[in-house]
Structure formats: structure tokens, C-alpha cells
Write an enzyme that holds these catalytic residues in place. Structure first.
Site, mmCIF file in Angstrom:
data_model
loop_
_atom_site.group_PDB
_atom_site.id
_atom_site.type_symbol
_atom_site.label_atom_id
_atom_site.label_comp_id
_atom_site.label_asym_id
_atom_site.label_seq_id
_atom_site.Cartn_x
_atom_site.Cartn_y
_atom_site.Cartn_z
ATOM 1 N N ASP A 46 -8.245 -9.164 3.926
ATOM 2 C CA ASP A 46 -8.115 -8.043 4.854
ATOM 3 C C ASP A 46 -9.248 -7.995 5.873
ATOM 4 O O ASP A 46 -10.205 -7.255 5.673
ATOM 5 C CB ASP A 46 -8.086 -6.738 4.036
ATOM 6 C CG ASP A 46 -7.592 -5.567 4.863
ATOM 7 O OD1 ASP A 46 -7.102 -5.805 5.973
ATOM 8 O OD2 ASP A 46 -7.690 -4.425 4.379
ATOM 9 N N GLU A 59 0.826 -1.214 0.000
ATOM 10 C CA GLU A 59 0.000 0.000 0.000
ATOM 11 C C GLU A 59 0.855 1.257 0.000
ATOM 12 O O GLU A 59 0.618 2.199 0.762
ATOM 13 C CB GLU A 59 -0.961 -0.010 1.200
ATOM 14 C CG GLU A 59 -1.892 -1.218 1.180
ATOM 15 C CD GLU A 59 -2.926 -1.230 2.294
ATOM 16 O OE1 GLU A 59 -2.679 -0.610 3.334
ATOM 17 O OE2 GLU A 59 -3.976 -1.872 2.101
ATOM 18 N N GLU A 74 -12.876 -2.512 11.823
ATOM 19 C CA GLU A 74 -12.761 -1.740 10.580
ATOM 20 C C GLU A 74 -13.851 -2.065 9.550
ATOM 21 O O GLU A 74 -14.564 -1.183 9.092
ATOM 22 C CB GLU A 74 -11.378 -1.971 9.960
ATOM 23 C CG GLU A 74 -11.199 -1.249 8.640
ATOM 24 C CD GLU A 74 -9.829 -1.470 8.026
ATOM 25 O OE1 GLU A 74 -8.940 -2.022 8.696
ATOM 26 O OE2 GLU A 74 -9.647 -1.073 6.858
HETATM 27 O O1 GCW Z 1 -7.151 -2.780 5.879
HETATM 28 C C1 GCW Z 1 -6.162 -1.929 5.489
HETATM 29 C C2 GCW Z 1 -6.538 -0.654 6.119
HETATM 30 C C3 GCW Z 1 -5.407 0.310 6.244
HETATM 31 C C4 GCW Z 1 -4.290 -0.392 6.971
HETATM 32 C C5 GCW Z 1 -3.888 -1.621 6.175
HETATM 33 C C6 GCW Z 1 -2.829 -2.417 6.902
HETATM 34 C C7 GCW Z 1 -2.704 0.588 8.460
HETATM 35 O O2 GCW Z 1 -7.580 -0.107 5.381
HETATM 36 O O3 GCW Z 1 -5.879 1.426 6.946
HETATM 37 O O4 GCW Z 1 -3.199 0.467 7.164
HETATM 38 O O5 GCW Z 1 -4.986 -2.464 6.009
HETATM 39 O O6 GCW Z 1 -3.202 -3.332 7.623
HETATM 40 O O7 GCW Z 1 -1.665 -2.136 6.741
#
Ligand code: GCW
Length: 857
Positions: free
Chosen positions: A394, A313, A422
Site C-alpha cells: 500500500d 476493506e 498518505e
Molecule cells: O491505503 C489505504 C487507505 C484508505 C484507502 C485504501 C484504498 C480509499 O488508507 O484510505 O481507501 O487504501 O486505496 O482503497
């Protein structure tokens, strides 16, 4: 006296704000029968102020006083068992607390009979008013003290003998705290309980009281380290000023045996250090990290180690220089080694820019972790732990266990769980997660055809490893409730208890938490247990089922429904839904091949539709909406039914909670706080139900066999009312509005009305629900009238009340409902909604429902 009388009159106990969590030490019910069985003094063995044995003595005193009103003296003994102060306790029964080593020094004969304890373990023995609490190390003694206090707090003062060693050595929490507010995710990334307790305005907060209180909660459930900053790490974390501040946080943690750990930005040697490179194999880079690490340990000698998110990311990492992930992890491992520290290196590595769903049927983000880490198992140094999210994508409501757990045999691993909800309702929905975690931990990956449960892989048992364990993303904030919701704290409690002992049951730890957090009143425990245990299945039902993921808006807040947001972008959380079919084909024979990443027995099960469980069908297979499930229903009918069933469960929660009004431990402050969220959840569950059902009905054109979808006989669409100052507005995504449209005020200063004559409503008593949108920027006011009577007036102020991600749009994130109960209506009355816009919020209204008793529409 007056206030006492007043309290008695309202039937509520004194207000509580949640700050003490489950460590309230409130008076227990059967305190009388316990009193006779309590010690009269506390003996601490070789305790040092500021270290856990000393803390244990204090907690025991505080707890026993709180539970039973009995004040115990503390008698401190030195390393040879001699009194340290001049007032040793005289006679009477005592609770003795210390390390095994200290006990051995003063009681060599008795110590010879003690059972073996592993790292951080404790021995607890309570017999006829005397107690012995010994830790394998200092914090072990504190864990033992907290365990006994948890029993006492449930009114259990019986004799007990217990030796307990945690299942895994790593029992960490991760905080995604930013040094500064702002950016896309505020002060705590994916945090729903307020700003960071640690940082503010680029600095460590001067007052770290909350850090100590947090550590106390964590220690009480056996957790032993906190990564205090976001994995999307700010290189400025390593400036001398910040390091000094971090040392102040560690000072607050230390009395509780909680260690500090730090997330690092891989490019720091360049961005902060001014080196021309951050290549992990470059000696100057290694030297830079060695030096930074030494500087940290000079200030924080007991630091636990590091956590690194690399090449994910947008974060920098070793692959920037064509080095392997092991090269990257080992660089930190070398710096940490002389200090005894460990590096948790995240497996959440994937490319979010190049995946293309249209061009490549085999493209699959779920494959990424194994694809990147395969072949590296021999390469990691022994103080590296690979931290793996529980599922391959995720933190979704339903994922299979990550297959990477089966690939790393020599390398230590830890499972990453998420306490902050989340994708799971952001603490505005009650979702008790322990049952989901248990399923994941108990899953048998069948490595080499042998039993290989996730829990035994991470603990190190299955492959004979020393290190391993648990990382929980918690993200507490400055809110006194910590997580933004009182009921959400059961997740943190259960996380700690499970990381210590994955054999505990999710219901057992829940009951324990309720008794300590509210009271052991039978009804209180039973009702909150029921509400919590039905919550995850309900949430899965009304959000996304059959393994299709949560269907939240993944491009915005990860909160409300927006199923179309999953597809057509490179984030790779695809559903591949079209007019006829849905699901990701992850088979080897025809799909992305992901199923083949599991050991053969598991791979074979997921490869075939017939052997894939229904709840993961769309995770592994692409099927027509008319495909018949093992349950006998078609996929599309299952969607409709599950969404109705899940939302129906959510409707029951407020009434269940109301049935606890005035019961022991249910004070007014927490009662109102929880009730507000449950009412909100009930309303938002309907938004979810209708959005998802409308969306897939629209896509598939297959009607609901029961005729519910798209048919709402009790609703009056706002756009069908007589509008004065309001205008119709086409909502995007369309499914986030009943009938695809809502109404908004003509300008953002027009006071507007929508009215209708209730010609078809029989005279009687009804619940009246108004569905509207509460957006982030503005506080509109709505008023509801029936005839000449004002039924209610409310504001669009959720952004100040609920911690969920704010949205500036009229969409599934902001759609919400308010219900007025028992409204008397006469046939022919005029119903009127008056909206006063504010800021960017044009007092939007979707529909009004006139509901006879027992109907929800
Ligand atoms: O799920 C995603 C989240 C990000 C997060 C990333 C991760 C901290 O949307 O906000 O970043 O995973 O786990 O690195």
C-alpha cells in the site's frame, strides 16, 4: 507608487497563493529577445466555444500576454478555413491551432506532409515567428498549445518541430472525495489540502469554478480524466440530483478535454435501488446498472467510465455471492460498452480481518492481489482495465513492483500511483516522488525471460494491448495551494509528464516545474531541484529503510512514527520484529511464498538474501539485527546511521530555502508558507529519527556503535525541570518522547511553568529548540524565557496550518519542535517554559535543547 516602493523595499514580488499552480504565465526574464520571434495573431481552425481547440486559442493569448506583455488577436476560421469573424488578422505571423482533420480540410497539400499521430497526440512546429499546433483530436491540440507555452514560460522561444503521442491512453487522476464531511476521514479521504472542491453536505457544490481550474492544470500536463469521488463510494452518487450535479462538473471539465469518471459502490442496486440482491450474474442487477449507466450518459455523453473497489476493506463485491472478480468487472463493462466507456477495476483486494501473524508464518497480505486475480486473465471483457497499486501492500516508501503486472497478459492494466503523500509525509514533509515512480516504471519483470518493464506492460506495448496506463490518486482540496503545500505540486506535475512520456527524467520535469512555478532564476531552479531530489532518499532514511515500510502509525493517521502499530493486527503490514530479528520472510523455501509470484528470473533474485538488494532486504527476508548487509554494516547499525543521515538532510532544507529569499519568483506569501513547512519537517525528522532508533534499541538491546542513540547531551528533559502546575506524563508509544516521558499541565485550566537554572551552559549565543506536542483539540500557548527575557510565544495551532491527519494524542504524530535562533544565554540564567493549556491540549513539553552553533540534538 507607495506600494511599489514598499514591495521593492522588502525584496519580494507580489504575493501569490498558488491557485494558478504552474500556469501563472508570469513575465519571463528574456522577454525582449523573444518579442521579435513571436507571432502577432492566433488562428483557430474550426473552434467551438467550450471545446479544447477554442480553449487552446484562449490559453495562447493569455500565456503570450503574460510572458511577454504582447497582446495577440484571435482569428477564428471555420471548417473550410474561412474567417468566422469580420476582423481577420491582417498579415503578420500567426500561430495556427486546430485538429489535423481541420487543417487537412483547409490546407490539403501541407497536411499530406504531417507525421502520423496517435490518440491525443500533437504536432508542434515553430519557425521564425510562425507556429503550427495540430492535435490528432481536439484535446491533442490543447496539449500541443500547453507544451509550447511551457517552453515559452521557460524563456525558450527557439524554433522547434515536435510530434508527440502519449505513451498510454489512460492518464487518469483519482480523487477520494466524499459527498459529505465527517466519518473517519473527513471530506477527502487521505486529502491534505482542504475539503472537496466538488462536493459538500451530500451535494455537488453549486459553484464549480475550482473544477474548471483543476481541469486546466490537468490538461496542461496531458491528463485526460478525473474520477471525482472516493473509491469507498457512496451509493447516493447515483441519485438523479447527484447525477445532475455531476453533469455540471463535467461541463467545467469539457473545455479542457478532461473527462469525468465515477467510482461506484458495488451494492448500489440493493442499497439504493431496493433490489433484493446485488449479485452480478442476476439479470435484474445487470439491468439496474445498464439503466443507471444510460442515465449518466444521457447527462454526460463523454463520460470516461467507472472505477470500482470491490471486496476490499469492507467494500461489497462479487465475492459476496461467490462470483469471481471478473464477473463483477464485466457487469460494468457490459453497461459501459454501448457508450464507449471503460471500467477500471481495482486489484487492491485483500482481507483485513482474518490474517493472523502469530498462528501462520506463511500468512501474507502482499500475496493477495495475485492470489485473487490469478486464473482470471482469460475472463475479462475488452473494456476492463485492472488498476494495480505500484506495490503489493500500500503506497509505501519502498516496495517492489506488484507481481500482478506479470500475471495479466491478455487483460489491460493500469498502475496506481499516489500523489497525495498518505504514508509519505502528508505534504507536511517535502518528498519529491518522481524518482521513486521512475524506478518502479523502469523495473524489468522479465516475463517469459524477455525485457518486460512495468511501463511497457501498462502502456500495452509489451503484450500488444490497446488500453492501459496510469491512475494517480491526487486528492486536491479547496486550499489555494491545491495539495496543502506549494512544493508538493511538483509531484502532480511530474505525474502528468511521466504518464505522457515515461522517458522524461525526474530532474528534467522538476526543473521545468520550478521555472514555471517560481522563476527560471538559476539559483531558484538549482536550489529547489537539489532540495527535491534529496527528499525521497532522506525521507526513506529517517522513516523506514531496508524495505521495512514506512513505520508510520498505521492504525491512526498513517503519519508519525509508531513501529509497533505494524504488527499484531490483521492489517498485514507486518515487520515481525522481535528481540533478535526483523523482516518478513517471503521466500518460497521457508516463507510466505510471495517471492515466487514473480517470473522466474526475478523470483530467483528475491529468493536469496545474497541477491536481494539491501533496500528490499526486510521486505523479503527475516534476519537477525546483526546480519551484515552488502554495505558491510549490520542491519541495526544501518537503521541508526540511516536515521541520523536522513534527519541531517532534513535539517539543511530550511537554510537552503532561506537562501532564495527575495530572488525572482519567490514572493513573500509562498516563501513564508514553504519555510514554515520545511522548519516543521526538520523538527519532525528528528522526532522520526529518535523514535525509530529508541524503539529498535529497546527491542534489540544493541547499542549504536557511534554512541548517539539514547544519548543527548544538549537536552534538558522537561520532566527533570522544576515543575509548578506541570506533572510528568508517560507517553505512549514510549519512543515518541525523549526519555519516554513529557510534562502536561495538572488540569486543563492550569497555567504551569517548568524551569531550570542553566548552570552547565557557557555564556554565549545558542539556538534553543523546544520539543512539544501540538494536538488536534486545543490551542495551548507556550512561552519561553531566558532570564527575564521572553524569547518566544507560540500556539498549538498546527491543526489549522498543516493539512496532515490530526491526532488527539500525545504521540509521534503530534510531536514537534520550534527553534529560536541566536539566543544570548549567560551561565546561570533561568530558563523557563510557561504553558497555558486549551481545550484537550495540556500544553505538553518533551524537552528543551540548548544548541551551540552547528549542533542539532
Ligand atoms: O491505503 C489505504 C487507505 C484508505 C484507502 C485504501 C484504498 C480509499 O488508507 O484510505 O481507501 O487504501 O486505496 O482503497
Amino acid at each position: 507608487m507607495r506600494s511599489l516602493l514598499l514591495l521593492a523595499a522588502t525584496g519580494f514580488a507580489a504575493a501569490e497563493d498558488g491557485l494558478a499552480g504552474w500556469l501563472r504565465y508570469a513575465r519571463v526574464d528574456n522577454d525582449r529577445s523573444c518579442l521579435a520571434r513571436l507571432p502577432s495573431s492566433i488562428v483557430t481552425l474550426n473552434a467551438t466555444q467550450g471545446l479544447p481547440v477554442h480553449t487552446a486559442g484562449q490559453e495562447l493569448a493569455q500565456g503570450i500576454q503574460g510572458f511577454f506583455g504582447k497582446k495577440l488577436s484571435i482569428d477564428e476560421r471555420d471548417e473550410r478555413g474561412r474567417p468566422k469573424n469580420n476582423r481577420p488578422a491582417k498579415g503578420g505571423k500567426a500561430v495556427t491551432v486546430g485538429t489535423v482533420a481541420a487543417y487537412r480540410a483547409s490546407h490539403p497539400r501541407e497536411a499530406a506532409r504531417l507525421p502520423e499521430l496517435g490518440d491525443d497526440g500533437f504536432y508542434l512546429s515553430v519557425s521564425r515567428g510562425s507556429a503550427l499546433i495540430l492535435g490528432q483530436n481536439e484535446r491533442g491540440a490543447l496539449y500541443g498549445a500547453f507544451r509550447w507555452l511551457a517552453l515559452l514560460g521557460q524563456g525558450n522561444c527557439s524554433d522547434v518541430t515536435l510530434a508527440s503521442t502519449p505513451d498510454a491512453s489512460i492518464r487518469w487522476v483519482n480523487q477520494w472525495d466524499n459527498l459529505q464531511d465527517g466519518g473517519t476521514h473527513g471530506s477527502v479521504e487521505r486529502g491534505y489540502g482542504g475539503d472537496s472542491i466538488f462536493f459538500w453536505d451530500g451535494e455537488v457544490r453549486p459553484d464549480q469554478t475550482r473544477a474548471g481550474q483543476y481541469a486546466r492544470l490537468l490538461a496542461s500536463i496531458g491528463l485526460n480524466a478525473v474520477v471525482v469521488n472516493n473509491v469507498n463510494a457512496d451509493p447516493r452518487t447515483l441519485t438523479p440530483e447527484l447525477m445532475d450535479g455531476l453533469a455540471r462538473i463535467a461541463d467545467q471539465f469539457r473545455p479542457y478535454g478532461v473527462q469525468l469518471a465515477l467510482a461506484l459502490n458495488f451494492a448500489s442496486p440493493q442499497t439504493l435501488g431496493g433490489l433484493p440482491t446485488f449479485d452480478p450474474l442476476e439479470p435484474s442487477v445487470q439491468a439496474w446498472w445498464d439503466e443507471a449507466t444510460n442515465e449518466l450518459y444521457r447527462r454526460i455523453p463523454d463520460m470516461a467510465g467507472y472505477l470500482v473497489k470491490a471486496n476490499s476493506e469492507g467494500q461489497p463485491g462479487p465475492m459476496t455471492y461467490n462470483r469471481t472478480l471478473a464477473d463483477g468487472a464485466n457487469m460494468f463493462a457490459r453497461s459501459l460498452k454501448p457508450h464507449g466507456g471503460i471500467i477500471l477495476f481495482r486489484a487492491f483486494v485483500y482481507n483485513h480481518q482474518t490474517l493472523n501473524q502469530t498462528l501462520d508464518w506463511k500468512a501474507d497480505r502482499a500475496r493477495a492481489a495475485v492470489d485473487y486475480f490469478d486464473g482470471l486473465d482469460d475472463d475479462f471483457l475488452d473494456n476492463v482495465v485492472v488498476q494495480i497499486k505500484y506495490g503489493p501492500i500500500d503506497f509505501q516508501v519502498r516496495e517492489p513492483v506488484s507481481p500482478l503486472f506479470a500475471h495479466l497478459v491478455k487483460t489491460a492494466t493500469a498502475i496506481e500511483l499516489q500523489i497525495t503523500q498518505e504514508y509519505l509525509g502528508q505534504q507536511a514533509h517535502l518528498v519529491y516522488l518522481a524518482p521513486m515512480w521512475k524506478e518502479l516504471l523502469d523495473f524489468d519483470l522479465r516475463v517469459d525471460g524477455r525485457e518486460s518493464r512495468t511501463r511497457d506492460i501498462i502502456s500495452g506495448k509489451r503484450f500488444g494491448r490497446r488500453l492501459g496506463g496510469y491512475a494517480g490518486v491526487v486528492n486536491v482540496g479547496t486550499n489555494t495551494t491545491w495539495l496543502g503545500s506549494h512544493l508538493a505540486m511538483s509531484n502532480l506535475y511530474a505525474y502528468g509528464r511521466l504518464a505522457w512520456d515515461p522517458d522524461v527524467t525526474s530532474e528534467g520535469v522538476l526543473r521545468e516545474w520550478i521555472a514555471l512555478t517560481f522563476s527560471d532564476d538559476r539559483r531558484v531552479v538549482d536550489v529547489i531541484t537539489h532540495m527535491s531530489m534529496v527528499s525521497w532518499p532522506a525521507y526513506e532514511n529517517y522513516t523506514g529503510n531496508l524495505g521495512v515500510q514506512t513505520l508510520t502509525d498505521i492504525l491512526l493517521g498513517h503519519y508519525g512514527p509508531n513501529p509497533a502499530s505494524q504488527d499484531g493486527n490483521p492489517w498485514g503490514q507486518w515487520t515481525r520484529a522481535d528481540g533478535d530479528s526483523i523482516g518478513m520472510d517471503r521466500t518460497v523455501w521457508n516463507g510466505t511464498g510471495f517471492a515466487g509470484q514473480y517470473p522466474p528470473e526475478v523470483a530467483a533474485r528475491y529468493e536469496r538474501i545474497e541477491t536481494t538488494p539491501d533496500n528490499l532486504l526486510l521486505w523479503f527476508h527475516h534476519v537477525p539485527y546483526t546480519h551484515v548487509l552488502k554495505s558491510g554494516k549490520t542491519v541495526i547499525q544501518h537503521f541508526y546511521d540511516a536515521h541520523y543521515a536522513g534527519a541531517a538532510v532534513a535539517q539543511t532544507l530550511p537554510a537552503l530555502w532561506k537562501s532564495l529569499r527575495g530572488r525572482r519568483g519567490i514572493d513573500r506569501e509562498r516563501y513564508e508558507h514553504v519555510l514554515f513547512r520545511l522548519e516543521y519537517q526538520a523538527g519532525h525528522a528528528l522526532v522520526w529519527r529518535d523514535s525509530i532508533n529508541n524503539f529498535y534499541f529497546n527491542k534489540s538491546s544493541i547499542p549504536d556503535e557511534l554512541g548517539r542513540v539514547g544519548r543527548h547531551p544538549y537536552r534538558i528533559e522537561a520532566e527533570a525541570m522544576t515543575l509548578d502546575g506541570y506533572v510528568p506524563y508517560a507517553v505512549s508509544p514510549f519512543e515518541a518522547a525523549s526519555g519516554t516521558r513529557c510534562i502536561v499541565t495538572r488540569t486543563n485550566s492550569t497555567r504551569a511553568t517548568a524551569s531550570t537554572v542553566l548552570r552547565n551552559v557557557k555564556t554565549g549565543v545558542y539556538d534553543v529548540a523546544v520539543n512539544y506536542y501540538d494536538m488536534a483539540h486545543g490551542n495551548s500557548t507556550w512561552e519561553l524565557y531566558v532570564g527575564s527575557q521572553r524569547i518566544g510565544r507560540w500556539k498549538g495551532d498546527h491543526e489549522y496550518i498543516l493539512g496532515k491527519a490530526p491526532s488527539p494524542y500525545i504521540d509521534g504524530q503530534t510531536a514537534t519542535r520550534i527553534t529560536f535562533r541566536d539566543v544570548r544565554i549567560r551561565k546561570g540564567d533561568v530558563l523557563k517554559v510557561v504553558g497555558t493549556p486549551d481545550g484537550e491540549e495540556p500544553a505538553p513539553v518533551d524537552y528543551v535543547s540548548i544548541l551551540p552553533k552547528g549542533i542539532v540534538d
